[in-house]
Design a protein around this motif. Structure first.
Motif, short mmCIF file in Angstrom:
data_model
loop_
_atom_site.label_atom_id
_atom_site.label_comp_id
_atom_site.label_asym_id
_atom_site.label_seq_id
_atom_site.Cartn_x
_atom_site.Cartn_y
_atom_site.Cartn_z
N PRO A 147 8.74 22.63 18.34
CA PRO A 147 8.43 23.38 19.57
C PRO A 147 7.07 23.04 20.17
O PRO A 147 6.90 23.06 21.40
CB PRO A 147 8.47 24.86 19.10
N VAL A 148 6.10 22.70 19.33
CA VAL A 148 4.77 22.33 19.83
C VAL A 148 4.87 21.03 20.64
O VAL A 148 4.25 20.89 21.70
CB VAL A 148 3.78 22.17 18.67
N LEU A 165 6.01 32.63 22.70
CA LEU A 165 6.75 31.66 23.52
C LEU A 165 7.67 32.36 24.51
O LEU A 165 7.81 31.92 25.66
CB LEU A 165 7.56 30.73 22.62
N ALA A 166 8.31 33.44 24.07
CA ALA A 166 9.16 34.20 24.99
C ALA A 166 8.34 34.77 26.15
O ALA A 166 8.80 34.78 27.30
CB ALA A 166 9.88 35.32 24.23
N LEU A 167 7.13 35.23 25.84
CA LEU A 167 6.26 35.75 26.90
C LEU A 167 5.83 34.64 27.85
O LEU A 167 5.71 34.85 29.07
CB LEU A 167 5.04 36.43 26.28
N LEU A 168 5.62 33.42 27.32
CA LEU A 168 5.23 32.29 28.15
C LEU A 168 6.30 31.94 29.19
O LEU A 168 5.99 31.47 30.28
CB LEU A 168 4.92 31.07 27.27
N ALA A 171 9.25 13.45 19.13
CA ALA A 171 10.58 13.84 19.59
C ALA A 171 10.50 14.99 20.59
O ALA A 171 11.19 14.99 21.62
CB ALA A 171 11.45 14.23 18.40
N GLY A 172 9.64 15.97 20.29
CA GLY A 172 9.47 17.09 21.22
C GLY A 172 8.93 16.64 22.56
O GLY A 172 9.39 17.10 23.61
N ALA A 173 7.95 15.72 22.55
CA ALA A 173 7.38 15.22 23.81
C ALA A 173 8.43 14.48 24.63
O ALA A 173 8.51 14.64 25.86
CB ALA A 173 6.18 14.33 23.51
N ILE A 196 9.98 25.12 27.71
CA ILE A 196 9.52 26.32 27.00
C ILE A 196 10.71 27.15 26.53
O ILE A 196 10.70 27.72 25.43
CB ILE A 196 8.59 27.16 27.90
N VAL A 197 11.75 27.24 27.37
CA VAL A 197 12.97 27.97 26.97
C VAL A 197 13.59 27.33 25.72
O VAL A 197 13.97 28.03 24.77
CB VAL A 197 13.98 27.99 28.12
N ILE A 198 13.66 26.01 25.71
CA ILE A 198 14.20 25.31 24.53
C ILE A 198 13.29 25.51 23.32
O ILE A 198 13.76 25.67 22.19
CB ILE A 198 14.38 23.81 24.83
N ALA A 199 11.98 25.55 23.56
CA ALA A 199 11.04 25.80 22.46
C ALA A 199 11.26 27.18 21.85
O ALA A 199 11.15 27.36 20.62
CB ALA A 199 9.60 25.66 22.95
N VAL A 200 11.58 28.18 22.68
CA VAL A 200 11.89 29.52 22.17
C VAL A 200 13.09 29.46 21.23
O VAL A 200 13.09 30.04 20.13
CB VAL A 200 12.16 30.50 23.34
#
Length: 432
Positions: free
Chosen positions: A24-25, A88-91, A152-154, A176-180
């Motif tokens: 997620p980072v 993350l959800a708040l972001l 991979a995240g980038a 960000i949604v996928i990171a959540v």
């Protein structure tokens, strides 16, 4: 129970959880600053909001390390992941300075809680399964997994942004949604895979752990006072924290200077960062080879010098290709040196204080980084960014002698073991 797991099973679980922690980072990093600008924040406001994370980490790093030592890695990591998920959800929906500052303050809580317990669980569980196990291999593989996850995240983040908005969700918000979602997966995996033998939990155990946390921190500092080796290893982080500002803070300025166009430099940095993280993963994968060929302490010392040389390359090479090659080489060295350093640190720590000592090691890099940013920025304004990078390179390299106490201790331990073995062979008795 961890005693029912083999060394290989423990290492595999550690690597899976480590990769899920950093994926997620990798998604967040390319878009977060741009997302905050999209939502109306100025660069000054962004700096203040992100600064909330550093303040919280500095305040909580040591107490949370002691808490993890007292209560156990699993409950602390569960709380950390829940806090990370909330942040993350708040972001996803935060659209004001106050809410975004709250996001980063929660990220600071997450980082303070998360710093150390997973690695400590891996080392303690490995030694419980096999007291003679070489856990440095797993730490090196963990560094490789971190680099691969970030890369991979980038790449995934860039692809999602390129697809454009999805309904009411802007292109910059999609990663960000996928990171959540990935953070939720990481929490489920943590609950399923990380097991440890601890006393039964309950309200009494929780109160006892809270009372014990300050003692754990105090005894961790006591270890530093009693051990020259441990003190020298933690001191390395002071130099690294200062010197890392050369490749984290000054490189974009240096590249823009060489290219002559900040926009073109920014475009080059995107793929360069992905390649750099892959290089970091490759460097970490070489850790077992470096230990076999050089030994942990000599290898770590050599890599600090080599990293300084790569920063010299960033400062002096004339073209963008040369600067970026030096930057990628710097990350490869960084990926290889961190597992060696952490392995040496773990060798000096008794199990009950492992999290606290890791927290101390992590904490000292933060004020050193702040000092490095201020000093190197001042030098860059007065004498040029190349000169500032040369100063940072020297600081990175002069940390190398601080590995000498660990090297001497390893040689003394090997000599004592060899002597005991010879006495056993002559007497036919096992050493006491």
């Amino acid at each position: 129970m961890t005693s029912d797991l083999s060394v290989l099973q423990i290492r595999r679980r550690f690597l899976v959880l480590h990769g899920l922690r950093w994926l997620p980072v990798g998604l967040m990093i390319p878009v977060t600053i741009l997302l905050m600008q999209e939502r109306g924040l100025t660069l000054t406001q962004i700096g203040l909001a992100v600064g909330a994370q550093g303040v919280v980490v500095l305040a909580l790093e040591l107490p949370t390390g002691g808490f993890a030592d007292a209560l156990g890695s699993r409950p602390v990591l569960v709380v950390a992941n829940v806090v990370g998920l909330v942040s993350l959800a708040l972001l996803v929906v935060a659209d004001s300075f106050a809410l975004l500052a709250a996001v980063w303050a929660l990220q600071g809580v997450f980082r303070a809680l998360d710093s150390g317990p997973l690695e400590s669980w891996y080392v303690n569980s490995t030694l419980a399964a096999d007291p003679d196990a070489a856990y440095e291999k797993g730490l090196g593989q963990g560094g490789a997994v971190l680099g691969l996850s970030m890369a991979a995240g980038a790449l995934l983040s860039g692809g999602l942004v390129a697809l454009g908005p999805v309904g009411p969700v802007s292109a910059l918000t999609t990663p960000i949604v996928i990171a959540v979602l990935l953070q939720a997966v990481a929490l489920v995996a943590l609950l399923a895979l990380l097991v440890e033998q601890r006393p039964a939990a309950g309200a009494g155990a929780l109160r006892s752990s809270v009372r014990a946390a300050p003692r754990m921190v105090g005894e961790a500092f006591g270890l530093l006072r009693r051990s020259r080796v441990l003190l020298a290893l933690v001191a390395v982080e002071l130099f690294w924290g200062f010197g890392m500002m050369t490749f984290e803070g000054l490189l974009p300025v240096r590249l823009a200077e060489v290219v002559g166009d900040p926009d073109r430099a920014a475009a080059l940095l995107g793929p360069a960062n992905t390649v750099a993280w892959l290089a970091s993963a490759g460097g970490a994968a070489l850790t077992p080879l470096l230990i076999r060929r050089l030994g942990a302490a000599p290898g770590a010392a050599l890599l600090r010098i080599v990293q300084g040389v790569t920063v010299v390359g960033m400062a002096l090479l004339a073209g963008p290709v040369g600067v970026l090659i030096a930057f990628i080489a710097c990350y490869a060295v960084h990926g290889a040196s961190n597992p060696l350093h952490m392995g040496l640190l773990h060798r000096q720590v008794d199990g009950p204080y492992r999290n606290s000592v890791i927290s101390v090691n992590s904490m000292v890099a933060m004020p050193a980084g702040a000092l490095g940013g201020a000093v190197l920025g001042f030098v860059g304004d007065r004498a040029g960014v190349g000169t500032a990078m040369l100063v940072g390179a020297v600081v990175l390299a002069v940390a190398a002698p601080l590995y000498l106490p660990a090297w001497r201790a390893a040689r003394a331990s090997a000599g004592a073991s060899a002597g005991a073995g010879r006495r056993t062979e002559v007497s036919g008795k096992a050493p006491v």
